[in-house]
Design a protein around this motif. Structure first.
Motif, PDB file in Angstrom:
ATOM      1  N   ARG A  21       0.827  -1.199   0.000  1.00 17.67           N
ATOM      2  CA  ARG A  21       0.000   0.000   0.000  1.00 17.67           C
ATOM      3  C   ARG A  21       0.862   1.250   0.000  1.00 17.67           C
ATOM      4  NH1 ARG A  21      -4.911   0.167   4.042  1.00 17.67           N
ATOM      5  NH2 ARG A  21      -4.952   2.218   3.057  1.00 17.67           N
ATOM      6  N   ASP A  22       0.273   2.346  -0.526  1.00 21.61           N
ATOM      7  CA  ASP A  22       1.032   3.589  -0.661  1.00 21.61           C
ATOM      8  C   ASP A  22       0.849   4.486   0.558  1.00 21.61           C
ATOM      9  OD1 ASP A  22      -1.144   5.848  -1.366  1.00 21.61           O
ATOM     10  OD2 ASP A  22      -1.736   3.949  -2.261  1.00 21.61           O
ATOM     11  N   ILE A  23       1.672   5.513   0.645  1.00 22.24           N
ATOM     12  CA  ILE A  23       1.686   6.380   1.821  1.00 22.24           C
ATOM     13  C   ILE A  23       0.439   7.253   1.903  1.00 22.24           C
ATOM     14  CG2 ILE A  23       4.201   6.377   1.963  1.00 22.24           C
ATOM     15  CD1 ILE A  23       4.197   9.137   0.649  1.00 22.24           C
ATOM     16  N   VAL A  24      -0.211   7.533   0.772  1.00 21.09           N
ATOM     17  CA  VAL A  24      -1.433   8.339   0.803  1.00 21.09           C
ATOM     18  C   VAL A  24      -2.586   7.532   1.392  1.00 21.09           C
ATOM     19  CG1 VAL A  24      -3.137   9.573  -0.590  1.00 21.09           C
ATOM     20  CG2 VAL A  24      -0.701   9.789  -1.122  1.00 21.09           C
ATOM     21  N   SER A  25      -2.748   6.297   0.915  1.00 16.78           N
ATOM     22  CA  SER A  25      -3.846   5.475   1.434  1.00 16.78           C
ATOM     23  C   SER A  25      -3.639   5.101   2.896  1.00 16.78           C
ATOM     24  CB  SER A  25      -4.008   4.206   0.589  1.00 16.78           C
ATOM     25  OG  SER A  25      -2.882   3.361   0.710  1.00 16.78           O
ATOM     26  N   PHE A  26      -2.383   5.110   3.350  1.00 16.92           N
ATOM     27  CA  PHE A  26      -2.108   4.861   4.762  1.00 16.92           C
ATOM     28  C   PHE A  26      -2.373   6.101   5.629  1.00 16.92           C
ATOM     29  CE2 PHE A  26       0.807   0.994   4.306  1.00 16.92           C
ATOM     30  CZ  PHE A  26      -0.048   0.191   5.032  1.00 16.92           C
ATOM     31  N   GLY A  27      -2.646   7.228   4.987  1.00 14.51           N
ATOM     32  CA  GLY A  27      -2.972   8.438   5.742  1.00 14.51           C
ATOM     33  C   GLY A  27      -1.768   9.190   6.278  1.00 14.51           C
ATOM     34  N   LEU A  28      -0.587   8.959   5.704  1.00 17.34           N
ATOM     35  CA  LEU A  28       0.622   9.617   6.208  1.00 17.34           C
ATOM     36  C   LEU A  28       0.715  11.072   5.750  1.00 17.34           C
ATOM     37  CD1 LEU A  28       3.343   6.839   5.734  1.00 17.34           C
ATOM     38  CD2 LEU A  28       1.710   7.158   7.590  1.00 17.34           C
ATOM     39  N   VAL A  29       0.091  11.405   4.608  1.00 18.42           N
ATOM     40  CA  VAL A  29       0.157  12.765   4.070  1.00 18.42           C
ATOM     41  C   VAL A  29      -0.895  13.624   4.760  1.00 18.42           C
ATOM     42  CG1 VAL A  29       0.004  14.194   2.005  1.00 18.42           C
ATOM     43  CG2 VAL A  29       0.993  11.899   1.857  1.00 18.42           C
ATOM     44  N   LYS A  30      -0.442  14.607   5.534  1.00 17.74           N
ATOM     45  CA  LYS A  30      -1.360  15.430   6.327  1.00 17.74           C
ATOM     46  C   LYS A  30      -1.690  16.762   5.667  1.00 17.74           C
ATOM     47  CE  LYS A  30      -1.304  12.265   9.459  1.00 17.74           C
ATOM     48  NZ  LYS A  30      -2.467  11.364   9.567  1.00 17.74           N
ATOM     49  N   ASP A  31      -0.764  17.314   4.887  1.00 18.88           N
ATOM     50  CA  ASP A  31      -1.020  18.629   4.292  1.00 18.88           C
ATOM     51  C   ASP A  31      -0.157  18.795   3.051  1.00 18.88           C
ATOM     52  OD1 ASP A  31      -2.147  21.150   4.053  1.00 18.88           O
ATOM     53  OD2 ASP A  31      -0.633  22.122   5.313  1.00 18.88           O
TER      54      ASP A  31
END
Length: 350
Positions: A21-31
Motif C-alpha cells: 500500500r502507498d503512503i497516501v492510502s495509509f494516511g501519512l500525508v497530512k497537508d
C-alpha cells in the motif's frame, strides 16, 4: 499550475517500506501546500525505525520531481513514537512490543485470500494446545472474521471492572474476534484509524492471561492491520500459508518479503490444499499442482512446515464449529497439524 491533487496522485505511487500500500492510502500525508511552483508536503509517521522516514522522504522527492514545471520540493515528516508499551504488574517496563503475560506471538499470514489461512490458524492453535501449552487465538481479520464460526462460538465477550475484555474460551483456547461483536449479517465498515484502534484493543485490552503462544490470524495482503501489528507487537515469527499453484505463490512471496523487510522472522511455509486423497481408492490427485510450496520454501530459505491435504471431514468439522484437530485427532489433517505444532515448538525453544 501544480495542484494538491496532482501532488497526492504522485505521492500515491510511493509505497510504505515493506508493504504493497502507498503512503497516501495509509494516511501519512497530512497537508500539501503550493506556492507558485514550489511544493511543501507535511507527513506524520509513527515508528522507531529512522530508516523508514528517510526512505519515504527520498521516494516522495523522486516522485514529485516528475511533476512538469515543479520547483523546490520540501518534505517535512513529523516522526511520532508508536503507542506506549504497557508496564508489567511489577511496575517495570516490558520489553519493546511485548504483551504482558504472553511468551510468544505467532502471526499466520497469506498474500491472498482463499488459501485456507483461518483453517490453518485454528487447527494450528489447537495442535499447540495439545502439546500442553496455554494458547490464545486472535482473529485479526476485522473485515472477514471467521474464527467464531470455526469454534462454534457466538456469544458476546464480557468486560472486567477495569475495562478489559474477557476472551471466549473453546477447546482449551482463549479466543477473540470481531465476529463476537457483530451480528452475522453486519459488515465491519472501518477506515484506517479505526482498524488500528480495534487491532490494538484486541491485542492489548483483552485479558489474555498467561499464555505460551498467541496465534494471530491475519487478513490476507499487506495492509493497515499488518502494519499496526509489526509496529506495535514483538512477533516471534510469521507463518506463511499458500496453496501449490503459482497464482497463490506469487502473493505468498510478497507476504514473506514484507515480514523480512520489517525484521520479523519467517518461521516457515505451510502448503494448504496440497492434494486430495480419494476416499474410495486412496488415489492421490494434485488438484492445484504439486511441489509449489516446496520450491517456494527453498527459494525463501525457510522450512516447509507441512503439506495439508484437502479433506471433506475437515471442512465439515469447521462448518460445525469443531476444529478437526480437536474432534478427530486420528484424521490425517489433524496429524499433520500435530506434527507442525511439535516441530514449531521445538524450533522456537532452540
Amino acid at each position: 499550475m501544480i495542484t494538491p491533487e496532482q501532488v497526492r496522485e504522485k505521492l500515491s505511487t510511493v509505497k510504505y517500506p515493506g508493504f504493497s500500500r502507498d503512503i497516501v492510502s495509509f494516511g501519512l500525508v497530512k497537508d500539501v501546500r503550493i506556492t507558485g511552483v514550489d511544493v511543501l508536503v507535511q507527513m506524520a509517521i509513527a515508528t522507531n525505525d529512522a530508516r523508514i522516514p528517510q526512505t519515504i522522504k527520498d521516494g516522495s522527492e523522486a516522485a514529485l520531481a516528475q511533476l512538469p514545471g515543479v520547483g523546490q520540493v520540501t518534505i517535512r515528516i513529523d516522526i511520532q513514537a508508536p503507542p506506549q508499551v504497557p508496564q508489567a504488574s511489577s511496575g517495570a517496563p516490558m520489553a519493546a512490543g511485548a504483551i504482558e503475560g504472553i511468551k510468544r506471538v505467532i502471526a499466520v499470514a497469506s498474500g491472498k485470500g482463499g488459501v485456507g489461512k483461518s483453517t490453518v490458524a485454528a487447527n494450528l492453535a489447537v495442535a499447540l494446545s495439545q502439546t500442553g501449552a496455554a494458547v490464545g487465538l486472535c482473529d485479526c481479520d476485522l473485515y472477514g472474521p471467521s474464527i467464531g464460526l470455526m469454534f462454534g462460538a457466538n456469544e458476546r465477550p464480557m468486560a472486567t471492572e477495569d475495562n478489559r475484555i474477557l476472551p471466549i474460551e473453546r477447546y482449551g483456547l482463549r479466543l477473540m474476534s470481531m465476529g463476537f461483536l457483530l451480528d452475522d449479517t453486519a459488515p465491519a465498515i472501518l477506515r484506517g484509524p479505526m482498524v488500528t484502534k480495534y487491532t490494538q484493543q484486541f491485542l492489548r485490552q483483552v485479558d489474555w492471561g498467561e499464555l505460551d503462544y498467541l496465534v494471530l490470524d491475519l487478513p490476507p495482503g499487506t495492509g493497515d492491520i499488518q502494519l499496526t501489528i509489526v509496529q506495535t507487537v514483538a512477533l516471534a515469527g510469521a507463518i506463511i500459508v499458500t496453496t501449490p499453484q503459482e497464482v497463490a505463490l506469487i502473493d505468498a512471496r510478497k507476504a514473506a518479503t514484507m515480514f523480512q523487510k520489517v525484521n520479523v522472522p519467517v518461521l516457515g511455509l505451510i502448503e494448504n490444499m496440497s492434494y486430495f486423497l480419494s476416499p474410495s481408492d486412496g488415489k492421490r490427485y494434485d488438484i492445484f499442482g504439486s511441489g509449489g510450496g516446496e520450491r517456494e520454501a527453498a527459494r525463501l530459505k525457510v522450512p516447509l512446515l507441512g503439506q495439508i491435504p484437502i479433506d471433506i471431514p475437515t471442512r465439515e468439522a469447521g462448518d460445525r464449529g469443531q476444529p478437526v484437530t480437536s474432534v478427530d485427532p486420528a484424521n490425517p489433517v489433524a496429524q499433520a497439524f500435530q506434527k507442525i505444532a511439535l516441530d514449531l515448538k521445538q524450533s522456537l525453544i532452540s
